[in-house]
Write a protein that holds these residues in place. Structure first.
Motif, PDB file in Angstrom:
ATOM      1  N   LYS A  66      49.303  44.715  37.279  1.00  0.00           N
ATOM      2  CA  LYS A  66      50.696  45.088  37.525  1.00  0.00           C
ATOM      3  C   LYS A  66      51.398  45.544  36.259  1.00  0.00           C
ATOM      4  CE  LYS A  66      51.870  42.784  41.826  1.00  0.00           C
ATOM      5  NZ  LYS A  66      52.828  41.895  42.527  1.00  0.00           N
ATOM      6  N   ASP A  67      50.858  45.142  35.105  1.00  0.00           N
ATOM      7  CA  ASP A  67      51.447  45.591  33.845  1.00  0.00           C
ATOM      8  C   ASP A  67      50.917  46.951  33.415  1.00  0.00           C
ATOM      9  OD1 ASP A  67      48.854  44.957  33.163  1.00  0.00           O
ATOM     10  OD2 ASP A  67      49.370  43.524  31.586  1.00  0.00           O
ATOM     11  N   GLY A  68      50.084  47.567  34.248  1.00  0.00           N
ATOM     12  CA  GLY A  68      49.526  48.879  33.946  1.00  0.00           C
ATOM     13  C   GLY A  68      48.201  48.842  33.218  1.00  0.00           C
ATOM     14  N   SER A  69      47.750  47.663  32.828  1.00  0.00           N
ATOM     15  CA  SER A  69      46.486  47.560  32.096  1.00  0.00           C
ATOM     16  C   SER A  69      45.303  47.751  33.027  1.00  0.00           C
ATOM     17  CB  SER A  69      46.385  46.190  31.413  1.00  0.00           C
ATOM     18  OG  SER A  69      46.398  45.158  32.380  1.00  0.00           O
ATOM     19  N   THR A  70      44.196  48.227  32.459  1.00  0.00           N
ATOM     20  CA  THR A  70      42.951  48.343  33.209  1.00  0.00           C
ATOM     21  C   THR A  70      42.107  47.107  32.940  1.00  0.00           C
ATOM     22  OG1 THR A  70      42.968  50.753  33.098  1.00  0.00           O
ATOM     23  CG2 THR A  70      40.862  49.702  33.534  1.00  0.00           C
ATOM     24  N   ILE A  71      41.621  46.508  34.008  1.00  0.00           N
ATOM     25  CA  ILE A  71      40.860  45.268  33.911  1.00  0.00           C
ATOM     26  C   ILE A  71      39.452  45.523  34.435  1.00  0.00           C
ATOM     27  CG2 ILE A  71      40.743  42.838  34.587  1.00  0.00           C
ATOM     28  CD1 ILE A  71      43.829  43.201  35.273  1.00  0.00           C
ATOM     29  N   ALA A  72      38.456  45.265  33.606  1.00  0.00           N
ATOM     30  CA  ALA A  72      37.067  45.406  34.030  1.00  0.00           C
ATOM     31  C   ALA A  72      36.624  44.124  34.729  1.00  0.00           C
ATOM     32  CB  ALA A  72      36.160  45.688  32.831  1.00  0.00           C
ATOM     33  N   ILE A  73      35.935  44.271  35.864  1.00  0.00           N
ATOM     34  CA  ILE A  73      35.444  43.116  36.614  1.00  0.00           C
ATOM     35  C   ILE A  73      33.956  43.304  36.894  1.00  0.00           C
ATOM     36  CG2 ILE A  73      37.652  42.481  37.624  1.00  0.00           C
ATOM     37  CD1 ILE A  73      36.932  44.056  40.114  1.00  0.00           C
ATOM     38  N   LEU A  74      33.241  42.208  36.981  1.00  0.00           N
ATOM     39  CA  LEU A  74      31.791  42.268  37.124  1.00  0.00           C
ATOM     40  C   LEU A  74      31.305  41.155  38.046  1.00  0.00           C
ATOM     41  CD1 LEU A  74      29.016  43.445  36.115  1.00  0.00           C
ATOM     42  CD2 LEU A  74      29.083  41.670  34.357  1.00  0.00           C
ATOM     43  N   LEU A  75      30.611  41.527  39.110  1.00  0.00           N
ATOM     44  CA  LEU A  75      29.991  40.568  40.034  1.00  0.00           C
ATOM     45  C   LEU A  75      28.496  40.525  39.749  1.00  0.00           C
ATOM     46  CD1 LEU A  75      30.581  40.236  43.857  1.00  0.00           C
ATOM     47  CD2 LEU A  75      28.252  40.401  42.957  1.00  0.00           C
ATOM     48  N   THR A  76      27.969  39.324  39.609  1.00  0.00           N
ATOM     49  CA  THR A  76      26.541  39.120  39.389  1.00  0.00           C
ATOM     50  C   THR A  76      25.985  38.234  40.489  1.00  0.00           C
ATOM     51  OG1 THR A  76      26.841  39.285  36.986  1.00  0.00           O
ATOM     52  CG2 THR A  76      24.777  38.335  37.771  1.00  0.00           C
ATOM     53  N   ALA A  77      25.049  38.758  41.260  1.00  0.00           N
ATOM     54  CA  ALA A  77      24.421  37.998  42.345  1.00  0.00           C
ATOM     55  C   ALA A  77      23.071  37.478  41.879  1.00  0.00           C
ATOM     56  CB  ALA A  77      24.240  38.878  43.574  1.00  0.00           C
ATOM     57  N   HIS A  78      22.836  36.201  42.096  1.00  0.00           N
ATOM     58  CA  HIS A  78      21.616  35.549  41.655  1.00  0.00           C
ATOM     59  C   HIS A  78      20.707  35.217  42.836  1.00  0.00           C
ATOM     60  CE1 HIS A  78      23.277  34.907  37.574  1.00  0.00           C
ATOM     61  NE2 HIS A  78      24.413  34.751  38.223  1.00  0.00           N
ATOM     62  N   LYS A  79      19.447  35.074  42.557  1.00  0.00           N
ATOM     63  CA  LYS A  79      18.462  34.740  43.578  1.00  0.00           C
ATOM     64  C   LYS A  79      18.843  33.451  44.295  1.00  0.00           C
ATOM     65  CE  LYS A  79      13.500  33.752  44.103  1.00  0.00           C
ATOM     66  NZ  LYS A  79      12.216  33.613  43.368  1.00  0.00           N
ATOM     67  N   PRO A  80      18.839  33.462  45.627  1.00  0.00           N
ATOM     68  CA  PRO A  80      19.191  32.248  46.377  1.00  0.00           C
ATOM     69  C   PRO A  80      18.151  31.147  46.206  1.00  0.00           C
ATOM     70  CG  PRO A  80      19.290  34.215  47.766  1.00  0.00           C
ATOM     71  CD  PRO A  80      18.595  34.604  46.511  1.00  0.00           C
TER      72      PRO A  80
END
Length: 250
Positions: A66-80
């Motif tokens: 909301k402040d205009g910044s760009t936020i990097a996000i990362l999802l990591t899926a692991h072996k069940p």
């Protein structure tokens, strides 16, 4: 049905991605590591015991604060892990603590997980910053919500509070998230490949005035060995409001 491409990449800002991956660096810098605790830390952190050999795929994107910044996000899926192995106990405890009241009306217990031949899939989500409010809450796709999911982290809430483990989750502010996705494989079981019949990633509604940009999805050799040739496993979905991959039906 679109052909599945094991690795799909849409250019991501080098500086942001580098910052994110630096924050998630584990014993080897090539892949983020799993959190061993149910309570995420304020910033991305690595486990000292998990290594890249258990990673199935990663999903990276940029969202706007909301402040205009760009936020990097990362999802990591692991072996069940099968419900019956000792290493799955922390995941079982976490899932039962969140979903003990029931999934699809059925109370979750050790016995119910055993009866259903369940597997438990750990999923970690990291951010390049912490505590920044997104323009619009991001919908988290964490598997098959009808089989049950738990997710913990600042800004995370069930999409339907009356069905917290069967409605999916939204994510309102950046930080670390830890999730457990459960799949039932019945008998004989458990089937540790059952995760392939689900969808994973980030999305926002078209009308939200928010975006999911710079989508980069990487499936590891471990993940490819399960999903290659599966009818219904779609190529990455990235249209400016989503960054997802997974099973969409035949």
């Amino acid at each position: 049905m679109r052909a599945f491409h094991p690795t799909a990449s849409i250019a991501i800002g080098a500086v942001l991605l580098a910052a994110l991956l630096t924050g998630c660096a584990g014993p080897t810098p090539t892949a983020p590591a799993a959190s061993k605790t149910a309570t995420p830390t304020a910033a991305p952190s690595a486990s000292s015991t998990a290594g890249p050999k258990d990673v199935l795929f990663t999903i990276a994107a940029n969202v706007r604060g909301k402040d205009g910044s760009t936020i990097a996000i990362l999802l990591t899926a692991h072996k069940p892990l099968p419900y019956s192995v000792s290493a799955a106990k922390p995941l079982k405890d976490e899932f039962i603590a969140s979903c003990g009241a029931g999934t699809a009306g059925v109370p979750v217990t050790n016995d119910s997980l055993a009866a259903n031949g369940s597997i438990l899939m750990p999923i970690d989500i990291a951010s390049s910053s912490s505590g920044k409010v997104f323009v619009y809450p991001v919908t988290l796709s964490l598997g098959n919500q009808y089989r049950g999911q738990s997710a913990t982290g600042k800004g995370v809430a069930p999409a339907d509070s009356s069905q917290p483990c069967n409605s999916g989750y939204t994510w309102a502010s950046s930080g670390a998230v830890h999730a457990v996705a459960v799949f039932e494989s019945g008998n004989p079981g458990p089937d540790v490949k059952a995760w392939r019949y689900a969808k994973y990633g980030f999305s926002v509604p078209f009308e939200s005035n928010s975006t999911i940009e710079a989508c980069t999805i990487t499936v590891t050799d471990l993940g490819k060995s399960v999903v290659n040739g599966i009818d219904g496993w779609a190529s990455p979905d990235s249209d400016g409001t989503s960054c997802q991959i997974g099973y969409v039906g035949e």
